[in-house]
Design an enzyme around this catalytic site. Sequence first.
Site, short mmCIF file in Angstrom:
data_model
loop_
_atom_site.label_atom_id
_atom_site.label_comp_id
_atom_site.label_asym_id
_atom_site.label_seq_id
_atom_site.Cartn_x
_atom_site.Cartn_y
_atom_site.Cartn_z
N SER A 146 36.18 44.07 33.54
CA SER A 146 35.24 44.35 34.63
C SER A 146 34.91 45.83 34.57
O SER A 146 35.64 46.61 33.95
CB SER A 146 35.91 44.02 35.97
N TYR A 159 43.24 44.02 41.96
CA TYR A 159 42.24 43.68 40.93
C TYR A 159 42.03 44.85 39.97
O TYR A 159 42.02 44.68 38.74
CB TYR A 159 40.93 43.32 41.65
P1 NAD Z 1 34.62 32.18 39.39
O1 NAD Z 1 35.37 32.18 40.66
O2 NAD Z 1 33.24 31.64 39.34
O3 NAD Z 1 35.47 31.43 38.27
C1 NAD Z 1 36.82 31.71 38.05
C2 NAD Z 1 37.50 30.48 37.51
O4 NAD Z 1 38.88 30.82 37.28
C3 NAD Z 1 37.45 29.31 38.49
O5 NAD Z 1 37.00 28.13 37.84
C4 NAD Z 1 38.90 29.18 38.93
O6 NAD Z 1 39.29 27.83 39.23
C5 NAD Z 1 39.66 29.73 37.72
N1 NAD Z 1 40.98 30.17 38.10
C6 NAD Z 1 41.30 31.07 39.05
N2 NAD Z 1 42.63 31.16 39.18
C7 NAD Z 1 43.17 30.30 38.28
C8 NAD Z 1 44.49 29.93 37.94
N3 NAD Z 1 45.55 30.42 38.60
N4 NAD Z 1 44.68 29.02 36.97
C9 NAD Z 1 43.63 28.47 36.32
N5 NAD Z 1 42.35 28.77 36.61
C10 NAD Z 1 42.13 29.68 37.58
O7 NAD Z 1 34.69 33.71 38.89
P2 NAD Z 1 33.81 34.54 37.85
O8 NAD Z 1 33.00 35.50 38.64
O9 NAD Z 1 33.18 33.67 36.85
O10 NAD Z 1 34.97 35.43 37.20
C11 NAD Z 1 35.46 35.22 35.90
C12 NAD Z 1 36.08 36.51 35.40
O11 NAD Z 1 35.09 37.52 35.37
C13 NAD Z 1 37.21 37.05 36.25
O12 NAD Z 1 38.25 37.54 35.43
C14 NAD Z 1 36.56 38.18 37.00
O13 NAD Z 1 37.48 39.18 37.36
C15 NAD Z 1 35.58 38.68 35.97
N6 NAD Z 1 34.49 39.44 36.54
C16 NAD Z 1 33.68 38.89 37.47
C17 NAD Z 1 32.68 39.67 38.02
C18 NAD Z 1 31.77 39.13 39.06
O14 NAD Z 1 31.05 39.93 39.67
N7 NAD Z 1 31.71 37.83 39.31
C19 NAD Z 1 32.50 40.99 37.61
C20 NAD Z 1 33.34 41.51 36.64
C21 NAD Z 1 34.34 40.72 36.11
#
Ligand code: NAD
Length: 264
Positions: A146, A159
Amino acid sequence: MESAEQTGGTAAAVPTGPFLAGRRALVTGAASGIGRACAVAFAKAGAHVYVVDRAAEAAKTVAEETGGTAYVVDLSEPEAVDQLPDDADIVVNNAGIQHVAPIHEFPVESFALIQRVMVEAPFRIVRRSLPHMYAKEWGRIVNISSVHGLRASPFKSAYVTAKHALEGFSKVAALEGAPHGVTSNCINPGYVRTPLVENQVAAQAAAHRIPAGDVIGKIMLDRTAIKRLIEPEEVAAAALYLCGPHTGYITGASLPLDGGWSAH
Ligand code: NAD
């Protein structure tokens, strides 16, 4: 707010064709958001995708859509990784969660949970997958970090700590993997249009003491030069690029997809 078209936000400059045919790609958190977009993109490029997520129904749906295999596990349980295949050629460490609160009120268990899911699980998955990659003399590790792996924001202690740790781990994997044909890189998105972001609007409003309607404009896009959220497919295109035919010399790197945030 600018549009994806104005800022070139399409998945253009990525190799086409099934250049990942015969490869197996393990994607965590593949049931939603960025992980789902990665599963779709890797499957289109010919890979068999291991769709890893705790959300059973959604994981099975994505596996059906991509012709992959669903593995329903909770990555906060350390032994869960032992149930996953150990023959992935590509690992995308993506599963993540968020908790927004000031440090002095931050629940201790939430801090520990975030480190287990976002630091320990990636370590365990890579540890389990490397022997296969080393035997094949080819492997790709993509860590969805991130902008918070490079910069801090208030109220996100767990985080920001986890993402900075993932950055360090990714670099060590790059150094150890290089003689074996294995690269390891981070991708560093700003705010992506996913449920993870949509679900934190209320908590951000409370922590910053502002109306929920102001969170995207005043908090999330405050530090970006490009005034829009990034789409999951744009992140997936970068992940695919790092596994493509022209990027074998990129390793130990962190690729900001942050609309200019880290240019400050
Ligand atoms: P999201 O919530 O849409 O998807 C996350 C997925 O991870 C979900 O399907 C959830 O069920 C799964 N998950 C969470 N905890 C879990 C566990 N204990 N065991 C198995 N599965 C688990 O989130 P996203 O926005 O797609 O985020 C994905 C990654 O991208 C993360 O690492 C997040 O930190 C990173 N990220 C997101 C953003 C953003 O703005 N959305 C920005 C930078 C980085």
